[in-house]
Design a protein around this motif. Sequence first.
Motif, short mmCIF file in Angstrom:
data_model
loop_
_atom_site.label_atom_id
_atom_site.label_comp_id
_atom_site.label_asym_id
_atom_site.label_seq_id
_atom_site.Cartn_x
_atom_site.Cartn_y
_atom_site.Cartn_z
N LYS A 98 18.25 6.24 -8.09
CA LYS A 98 17.47 7.39 -8.51
C LYS A 98 18.28 8.37 -9.35
O LYS A 98 17.73 9.27 -9.98
CB LYS A 98 16.90 8.09 -7.27
N LEU A 99 19.60 8.24 -9.35
CA LEU A 99 20.44 9.07 -10.20
C LEU A 99 20.59 8.43 -11.58
O LEU A 99 20.51 7.21 -11.71
CB LEU A 99 21.82 9.25 -9.57
N SER A 100 20.85 9.25 -12.59
CA SER A 100 21.09 8.70 -13.91
C SER A 100 22.52 8.18 -13.98
O SER A 100 23.34 8.42 -13.08
CB SER A 100 20.87 9.77 -14.98
N GLU A 103 25.46 10.69 -13.51
CA GLU A 103 25.45 11.51 -12.30
C GLU A 103 26.13 10.76 -11.16
O GLU A 103 25.91 9.56 -10.97
CB GLU A 103 24.02 11.85 -11.87
N GLU A 130 21.45 3.61 -3.25
CA GLU A 130 21.78 4.35 -4.46
C GLU A 130 23.24 4.10 -4.85
O GLU A 130 24.16 4.54 -4.16
CB GLU A 130 21.55 5.85 -4.23
N ARG A 200 28.08 15.86 -12.93
CA ARG A 200 27.24 15.44 -14.06
C ARG A 200 27.89 15.89 -15.36
O ARG A 200 28.13 17.08 -15.57
CB ARG A 200 25.85 16.06 -13.93
N ASN A 221 21.39 21.41 -5.60
CA ASN A 221 20.44 21.31 -6.70
C ASN A 221 19.77 22.64 -7.04
O ASN A 221 19.11 22.75 -8.07
CB ASN A 221 19.38 20.25 -6.37
N SER A 226 18.77 19.27 -11.21
CA SER A 226 18.63 17.91 -11.72
C SER A 226 17.35 17.27 -11.16
O SER A 226 17.16 17.23 -9.94
CB SER A 226 19.83 17.05 -11.28
N HIS A 228 16.66 14.18 -11.13
CA HIS A 228 17.06 12.96 -10.41
C HIS A 228 17.54 13.30 -9.00
O HIS A 228 17.23 12.61 -8.04
CB HIS A 228 18.16 12.23 -11.18
N HIS A 231 14.64 14.14 -6.85
CA HIS A 231 13.98 12.92 -6.38
C HIS A 231 14.72 12.32 -5.20
O HIS A 231 14.12 11.85 -4.23
CB HIS A 231 13.91 11.92 -7.54
N LEU A 232 16.06 12.36 -5.29
CA LEU A 232 16.89 11.82 -4.21
C LEU A 232 16.67 12.60 -2.92
O LEU A 232 16.54 12.02 -1.83
CB LEU A 232 18.35 11.89 -4.63
#
Length: 242
Positions: A98-100, A103, A130, A200, A221, A226, A228, A231-232
């Motif tokens: 789920k991270l780019s 990241e 992840e 990041r 966060n 972020s 992403h 979402h995490l």
Amino acid sequence: MLRIMIMLLLSTVPTAADELEKSVQQAMEQARKDAAKIEIPANKHEDEGMKAAQESASLFNSPEFQEKLQCEKRRIREEVFADYTPDAEEKDTPITGKLSENEKVYLFISSSIPDETINTYLAAIEGLEEPGISILMKGFVPGQRGRYLTRITQKDRNCIDRMQQENPVVCERFDVPIRIQPSLFDKYDVTRAPAVVYEREGKAWKITGDAGLDYLLEQINREAKSPHLSHLVTTLQGMKYE
């Protein structure tokens, strides 16, 4: 007269051949009889060999040896393949996390943290699947590495490994790498654990405190903002109620 002598000489050849053949047959027959009488002596080392084999099997199946074996597997996976570079075909495989790609999340732990807390972290990270999250330690107490990793990765705290000949029990463990990287402790000035660092594009955010991974990431966060990471956090929070 000469003719008579030649005939007499020729008449003796079959007789000699017959005698030779007869002698060979007798010798072979005697050899067969002698072979039937031969007895192979018993192996005086048979009992010792069987005992040694049983001891080797018992050692291999013992909890202590299996613990060392599992720890050695982890060590090879973490230290030997930590810098493994995938082939071109594997690079083309999309990341399912789920991270780019730019990241990273680092969870810093130590042996001073209660096992139950680390156990909770391992359960959460294994459930996320992840690749952008790493669990790091600065080091181990000499001689305690294998025993410590075996203990904290065990899913059922009440389970006991029993390697017996009948009905063996091997406790299930989390398949989450724990890496030794003191350089990252120094890089991010981590002096207390647990701590979480979110990085990041060269910028990092850090938080410390004995709290759930979702809470720590949520606090980070608030500044990192972020999508992403958001979402995490949402995924982690949802996992608690499954």
